[in-house]
Every structure is written in structure tokens, then in C-alpha cells.
Write a protein that holds these residues in place. Structure first.
Motif, PDB file in Angstrom:
ATOM      1  N   LEU A 146       0.862  -1.175   0.000  1.00  0.00           N
ATOM      2  CA  LEU A 146       0.000   0.000   0.000  1.00  0.00           C
ATOM      3  C   LEU A 146       0.903   1.229   0.000  1.00  0.00           C
ATOM      4  O   LEU A 146       1.769   1.369   0.865  1.00  0.00           O
TER       5      LEU A 146
ATOM      6  N   ALA B  23      -1.821  -1.268  -3.908  1.00  0.00           N
ATOM      7  CA  ALA B  23      -2.879  -0.319  -3.568  1.00  0.00           C
ATOM      8  C   ALA B  23      -2.226   1.027  -3.294  1.00  0.00           C
ATOM      9  O   ALA B  23      -1.048   1.103  -2.920  1.00  0.00           O
TER      10      ALA B  23
ATOM     11  N   TYR C 160      -1.419  -5.330   4.368  1.00  0.00           N
ATOM     12  CA  TYR C 160      -0.381  -5.437   3.347  1.00  0.00           C
ATOM     13  C   TYR C 160       0.969  -5.861   3.928  1.00  0.00           C
ATOM     14  O   TYR C 160       1.274  -5.570   5.084  1.00  0.00           O
TER      15      TYR C 160
ATOM     16  N   VAL D 155       3.682  -1.251   3.815  1.00  0.00           N
ATOM     17  CA  VAL D 155       3.002   0.029   3.619  1.00  0.00           C
ATOM     18  C   VAL D 155       4.089   1.089   3.457  1.00  0.00           C
ATOM     19  O   VAL D 155       4.966   1.227   4.315  1.00  0.00           O
TER      20      VAL D 155
END
Length: 312
Positions: A154, A180, A214, A217
Motif C-alpha cells: 500500500l 494499492a 499489506y 506500507v
């Protein structure tokens, strides 16, 4: 030569354009680069505000770290570059550790050979100038997080300079299974175009409250406490703003150590078009408009990098 300088710390108004600055001398392991384009980074204005006084060189300072230009002189110990080479790089090995007094918002800048790489053949000088500090920061952060093929990530602030490269590198270089990223509503399609599988609108959703977690990050905006809440068990968060807001475990912060070999390693991905620089629509700003460029950067409204071009 012409160069932007500040003789005191403060707002953008302390920047002055001087026309009689001596052309810098170079050390044996340096080259002199005729600057064609230079990019701005947040660290440039943070230094100007005096936020890094403890490590700063004596004033006056010429700001600017990112450069794309042409080698016009080489030192006696330079081994791999020659006059006429088109190069790019971050001229400061460690921005927070003894930063350079002679930056890239000038006609010429002295640069350690080890900090430069040959400019990707398919990119112009504006595009090349947008790369060094941001792409090196993105890459080193992924390396330090031990991000590997098949993992998920992310990226916070995916439309920013570092974030846009973190998305692309994670997807196209490291082989992420899922990428993401967060941004505002109008930039969600941009995130997808960069390679994000999931674009999160931070104005409507709190990423830390979503069910997905995740492996890594990447905090490229300054949300350390929220970042660690999105990490799955055994994962980590990496922050580039840790010196402002310390990140709790399982997070860590780092400060970039620039080197040209990292850029050389990434050149094939740039030349193939798999990884591309993200330029703000207002770029480039002409050399005479450096104050306006900094004001825009400091407004936090930019998408991608702000580049100064042409430089006389």
C-alpha cells in the motif's frame, strides 16, 4: 554564472537570482555539469526554512538536488564519464547529512561522479531531471523493506513524486502481487494508470480501517501511526518522513543515500517505458520563475514533479 541563492533562512522571498556567481571548481573525483533542467523537492524548501540548520553548510546556499545536464569538465580521478556525456542524478549523497552548498538551480554544478548516471536515451532533460531523488528514494525504501516478488503493498500519496515511483517499481521491477495506493478523488485514475490495482480515495475512506492488510506500507506523506495499522502480521511500514513524525513498530524510517549505480540499474526499465516520470501539468517552470515554482510546490497541490527548464 546565473544562480538562485538564499543568504538567510525564510520564506520564498529570501531567494535571489544572482548573475555574477563564480563557476564552481571541481574536485578530482567530480565532474562539472552544465545544468539543462533541475527538479524541486520538499527537502529544498525545508532547508530554506532552516529546518536542517544543524547540518547545513555556510550561507549563501544554491538550492536544488536533482539535475539533468551535460558534462563539460572532468576531474583527474574520474573514470567512467567524459565531456559531452548527458547525465542525471541527485547531487547530494545524503540530503540531511552535510548537504551541498552548490545546488542545481544554477548554470553549472559540481557533482561527484558516483552520483551520476547516463541519461536514459528515450527521455528528454525535463523528464530525466524529474527522476533522481524521487525514484532513488522509492527504490531504496522498497529494498530496505525487503519487498519481494509476490508481496502486496500500500503506497500512501501515490500521486506524489516518491509515491508514483513506488507504485511503478513495486509493480514492474519488484513483481508485486497487489499494489494499492491512496490519493484524492480526481487522481484515482492516475493511480490506476501507474499500475495500482486498488485506488483508495482518502477523502472518502480511511485506509487503516479497511479489511485489507499489506506486506509493506510505504508512507510517502506523513501518516505513520495510520500506516502501521494497515500492515499484516509479519510485514512492515517504511516512512520517508520519519524525521518529522517518528513511525512506531513495525515501521521504520530512512534517509536516502543517493548513488548513480542505482539509476544505472533502473535505466532499462525507464528506456523500455515500463517506468515513467510523472510530471506536474504546470511543468516546466522557466528559470526566472523559480519563486513561483517553489510557491506551487509548498502549496502541496502538485501532481508528480516540478521541473525548472530551460536553465540559461
Amino acid at each position: 554564472m546565473k544562480a538562485w541563492q538564499y543568504h538567510e533562512y525564510g520564506s520564498v522571498d529570501v531567494l535571489k537570482l544572482a548573475s555574477n556567481v563564480p563557476v564552481p571548481e571541481i574536485n578530482d573525483d567530480q565532474v562539472l555539469v552544465k545544468v539543462v533542467a533541475a527538479a524541486l523537492n520538499p527537502v529544498d524548501y525545508r532547508r530554506r526554512f532552516g529546518q536542517m540548520k544543524a547540518a547545513d553548510p555556510p550561507l549563501p546556499v544554491i538550492p536544488g538536488l536533482d539535475v539533468a545536464g551535460v558534462v563539460v569538465k572532468i576531474g583527474s580521478k574520474v573514470k567512467h564519464l567524459k565531456e559531452g556525456d548527458e547525465v542525471y542524478g541527485d547531487v547530494n549523497e545524503k540530503a540531511l547529512d552535510k548537504p551541498t552548498q552548490l545546488g542545481t538551480l544554477a548554470e553549472y554544478v559540481p557533482v561527484d561522479e558516483k552520483l551520476l548516471a547516463l541519461k536514459p536515451k528515450n527521455l528528454d532533460f525535463i523528464e530525466a531531471a524529474a527522476l533522481p531523488l524521487a525514484i532513488e528514494t522509492a527504490y531504496e525504501g522498497l529494498e530496505k523493506a525487503k519487498f519481494t516478488e509476490g508481496q502486496s503493498i500500500l503506497v500512501l500519496n501515490g500521486a506524489g513524486g516518491v509515491g508514483s515511483f513506488a507504485i511503478q517499481l513495486a509493480k514492474h521491477v519488484f513483481g508485486a502481487s497487489k499494489v494499492a495506493a491512496t490519493s484524492s478523488t480526481k487522481k484515482l485514475e492516475l493511480l490506476r494508470s501507474l499500475g495500482a490495482d486498488l485506488a483508495i480515495d482518502y477523502t472518502k475512506e480511511k485506509f487503516e480501517n479497511l479489511p485489507d492488510k499489506y506486506d509493506v506500507v510505504y508512507d510517502a506523506i506523513g501518516q505513520p501511526e495510520e500506516a502501521v495499522k494497515a500492515v499484516k502480521e509479519g510485514g512492515c511500514a517504511v516512512s520517508i518522513t520519519d524525521f518529522e513524525k517518528p513511525i512506531p513498530p513495525p515501521g521504520f524510517g530512512f534517509v536516502l543515500t543517493s548513488n548513480g549505480s542505482m539509476l544505472t540499474k533502473l535505466n532499462p526499465y525507464l528506456e523500455s517505458g515500463k517506468v515513467k516520470p510523472l510530471l506536474d501539468p504546470k511543468t516546466p517552470f522557466p528559470f526566472e520563475k523559480v519563486k513561483e515554482a517553489f510557491t506551487y510546490l509548498e502549496s502541496h497541490r502538485a501532481t508528480g514533479k516540478i521541473v525548472i527548464y530551460p536553465i540559461p
